[in-house]
Structure formats: C-alpha cells, structure tokens
Design a protein around this motif. Structure first.
Motif, PDB file in Angstrom:
ATOM      1  N   ARG A 149       0.842  -1.195   0.000  1.00  0.00           N
ATOM      2  CA  ARG A 149       0.000   0.000   0.000  1.00  0.00           C
ATOM      3  C   ARG A 149       0.878   1.246   0.000  1.00  0.00           C
ATOM      4  O   ARG A 149       2.042   1.215   0.392  1.00  0.00           O
ATOM      5  N   TRP A 150       0.240   2.364  -0.411  1.00  0.00           N
ATOM      6  CA  TRP A 150       0.878   3.682  -0.358  1.00  0.00           C
ATOM      7  C   TRP A 150       0.211   4.504   0.736  1.00  0.00           C
ATOM      8  O   TRP A 150      -1.021   4.500   0.868  1.00  0.00           O
ATOM      9  N   TYR A 151       1.033   5.217   1.512  1.00  0.00           N
ATOM     10  CA  TYR A 151       0.535   6.064   2.582  1.00  0.00           C
ATOM     11  C   TYR A 151       1.091   7.483   2.420  1.00  0.00           C
ATOM     12  O   TYR A 151       2.179   7.673   1.864  1.00  0.00           O
ATOM     13  N   LEU A 152       0.335   8.447   2.915  1.00  0.00           N
ATOM     14  CA  LEU A 152       0.771   9.837   2.948  1.00  0.00           C
ATOM     15  C   LEU A 152       0.865  10.286   4.402  1.00  0.00           C
ATOM     16  O   LEU A 152      -0.077  10.107   5.165  1.00  0.00           O
ATOM     17  N   MET A 153       2.007  10.872   4.766  1.00  0.00           N
ATOM     18  CA  MET A 153       2.116  11.542   6.060  1.00  0.00           C
ATOM     19  C   MET A 153       1.901  13.024   5.814  1.00  0.00           C
ATOM     20  O   MET A 153       2.566  13.620   4.958  1.00  0.00           O
ATOM     21  N   ALA A 154       0.967  13.611   6.541  1.00  0.00           N
ATOM     22  CA  ALA A 154       0.620  15.015   6.300  1.00  0.00           C
ATOM     23  C   ALA A 154       0.072  15.649   7.573  1.00  0.00           C
ATOM     24  O   ALA A 154      -0.380  14.956   8.495  1.00  0.00           O
ATOM     25  N   TRP A 155       0.124  16.978   7.588  1.00  0.00           N
ATOM     26  CA  TRP A 155      -0.502  17.746   8.669  1.00  0.00           C
ATOM     27  C   TRP A 155      -1.960  17.967   8.304  1.00  0.00           C
ATOM     28  O   TRP A 155      -2.272  18.546   7.276  1.00  0.00           O
ATOM     29  N   ASP A 156      -2.871  17.436   9.146  1.00  0.00           N
ATOM     30  CA  ASP A 156      -4.302  17.593   8.914  1.00  0.00           C
ATOM     31  C   ASP A 156      -4.714  18.976   9.421  1.00  0.00           C
ATOM     32  O   ASP A 156      -4.679  19.241  10.624  1.00  0.00           O
ATOM     33  N   VAL A 157      -5.106  19.844   8.491  1.00  0.00           N
ATOM     34  CA  VAL A 157      -5.388  21.241   8.835  1.00  0.00           C
ATOM     35  C   VAL A 157      -6.576  21.335   9.791  1.00  0.00           C
ATOM     36  O   VAL A 157      -6.550  22.095  10.768  1.00  0.00           O
TER      37      VAL A 157
END
Length: 321
Positions: free
Chosen positions: A185-193
C-alpha cells in the motif's frame, strides 16, 4: 573528424552533463580534449535532438542539463541499463494502477536498443527471477504525481477520504510531507489542517484530490517512515500487543512485515520488544509463536489466555494426528 567520432564525443558530453549539475566550458573542453568552440557546437547538436542544455551565467560561463518539454533518448552506462531493466521488470507487478503495462512497454523499448551483451545479462537475471506478488491496493498514478508535486512545492491538497468502514467520504485538507510505501500500500504523512495534528492517509482511500494554491511553511515533523510504520501497526487492528522476545532487534525486524508489527530495543541485552497488531488475540499468539523465539507477554494480559487456548487446540491437533 569522422561522423562516428563526433557522435561519440557528443554522447560523452551528454554523459558528463548527466553526472554533474553544472560544468564550465573550459572543464568540458578539458574532459573531451577539444576547444571551447567545439563544446559550443556539440551543445547545439544536443539541443537540436531535444536535450535542454542551458547556459549558466557568471564568470567563465558554463552549461547544465535541464528538464525539457519532451523526453529525448536516455544515455545509460552498463550498470544503469541493467538496473533500469531489472527495476522495470519488478515494476510490472507493482501497486500503481496502469504501471504494469507502462513498465512492460518501457522494458520492450529498452530491450530493443540494448547491446546484445547487456540484453543477455538482463534476460539472465529475469530468467532466474520470479516475483511473488500478494494482494495489493492499486493507486492512480496521477494521485501519486499530485502529492509528489505538492510535497515538493509545499502546497495544500484537498481530497475526499473514506474510513476503514467504507462509509461516506469526508473532505480533508492537508499539508503533505512525504509518501511512504510498504510494497502493498501507499501512505501519505501530512498535517491535517482541520484536526491540527499529524495524520497518516492511505492513498487508495482517496478520491478527487485537488492541489490548492495555498502554500504552507514547512513544520518540524516526525520521521515519516517511523511515523507511518507506527500508524499502520497500531490503527488498523482491533488488538495491539507488546511481547518481549529473546532475539536481536534486527533479526525480528527482518521477519515481521511493517504493516503487521514494529520492533523496539529492550533494556535486556539480547532481547527486543515486538509491538504487533491483529483483529484476534489468537492470531497474535500464533504469529508470535511462529517466530520461534522465547517470548514473554507484556500486554494485554488477555493474550496469555489466547495463547493457552491456541496451545490446547494445537495439542489436540497433534494427538489426533
């Protein structure tokens, strides 16, 4: 000078430009054993066939190879050609939607232009290799490019996101930092606004991703690989367990897939702690037992009861046999 010699020199010039970001005209002339004027002519030859060679301003001048509007033929040395061909072969069974066919087309083109000796080496590697592909969740390649550019340009992205239950997708706005793949799988790490915190998102659950014009200032962030590893180990499962194993950390790490568990160092020498998730504690007990190491349950205590039930069933199976 013959046409063959000129062509060989131009290809050598291209190779130099590909291996370093910037060269002065004098440096190129010295490497090629020609005059600055010959370098300028050879640069024009490269431009004529589609290579965007840019002039570098400043004292002494120089050249660099830029990104063009079309993809000209690539110049690869032997190691690069073999590595590219093998990588394309592996990509033909990947998790990116449509990438399998694209990889096979690219491999066929590369095979046509390879010297016979390299073609034989690549085919030997392919003939001796099989790829064991498990179930995967395909991702739209356009989605990968959207987030790759957003990470590079530090711009926010909006998308609809479905939860684990597959219910109604909700709009999320994030400041993306890094994409991480487990191979499945592909995952994204991000800041959830909206939630004002770091989050991990599965790309196969996203829809209608739209890059915005809002640029954000990069924040201090956790290590993306460690953060995603922790998220995919803990959040998808109904039960999370911690078990101390009598084994080296690196040995257990090689045996446990990142989407199943993570391994931590322990204060005892020669021991480590496995943090492992599953939807059933008996499945957890079976996975730990299958590793073959001396184990001590740290939490939850219910795992000991699940291990006892599993042991009784295994004993009955053995006696019945």
């Amino acid at each position: 000078m013959t046409v063959e010699a000129t062509t060989e020199r131009v290809l050598r010039l291209l190779s130099l430009l590909q291996h370093r970001s910037s060269w002065t005209a004098g440096e190129l002339a010295a490497e090629l054993g020609v005059t600055d004027r010959s370098v300028r002519r050879d640069v024009e030859r490269l431009r004529a066939v589609g290579y965007p060679v840019h002039a570098v301003p400043g004292v002494g001048g120089g050249y660099r190879l830029g990104a063009g509007t079309r993809l000209p033929p690539l110049l690869l040395d032997d190691d690069e050609a073999i590595a590219t061909a093998v990588s394309l072969r592996l990509a033909s069974g990947g998790t990116v939607a449509g990438a399998s066919e694209a990889a096979l087309r690219a491999l066929a083109k590369l095979d046509q232009v390879m010297p016979p000796r390299l073609r034989a080496e690549v085919r030997a590697v392919q003939g001796a290799t099989d790829t064991l592909v498990g179930p995967t969740d395909e991702v739209d390649p356009d989605l990968l490019m959207t987030f790759a550019r957003a990470c590079r340009d530090t711009v926010r992205v909006r998308f609809a996101y479905s939860g684990r239950d597959g219910g109604t997708a909700r709009e999320r706005t994030v400041e993306p930092v890094r994409m991480v793949t487990t191979g499945r799988r592909w995952y994204l790490m991000a800041w959830d606004v909206d939630r004002d915190d770091w989050r991990t998102f599965r790309l196969d659950r996203m829809r209608d991703a739209q890059r915005t014009t809002w640029r954000f200032r990069p924040r201090e962030h956790p290590d993306p690989v460690a953060y995603v590893r922790r998220s995919v180990t803990e959040s998808p499962y109904a039960h999370l367990a911690r078990v101390r194993l009598r084994a080296r950390t690196e040995l257990v790490s090689d045996m446990v897939p990142p989407q199943v568990g993570r391994v931590e160092d322990d204060e005892r020498d020669g021991w480590c702690v496995l943090v492992i998730g599953a939807d059933s504690l008996e499945v957890t007990a079976a996975r730990v037992a299958a590793l073959g190491f001396e184990a001590e349950v740290l939490e939850p205590p219910e795992l000991r009861e699940a291990a006892a039930r599993l042991a009784r069933r295994l004993a009955a199976m053995a006696e019945g046999g």
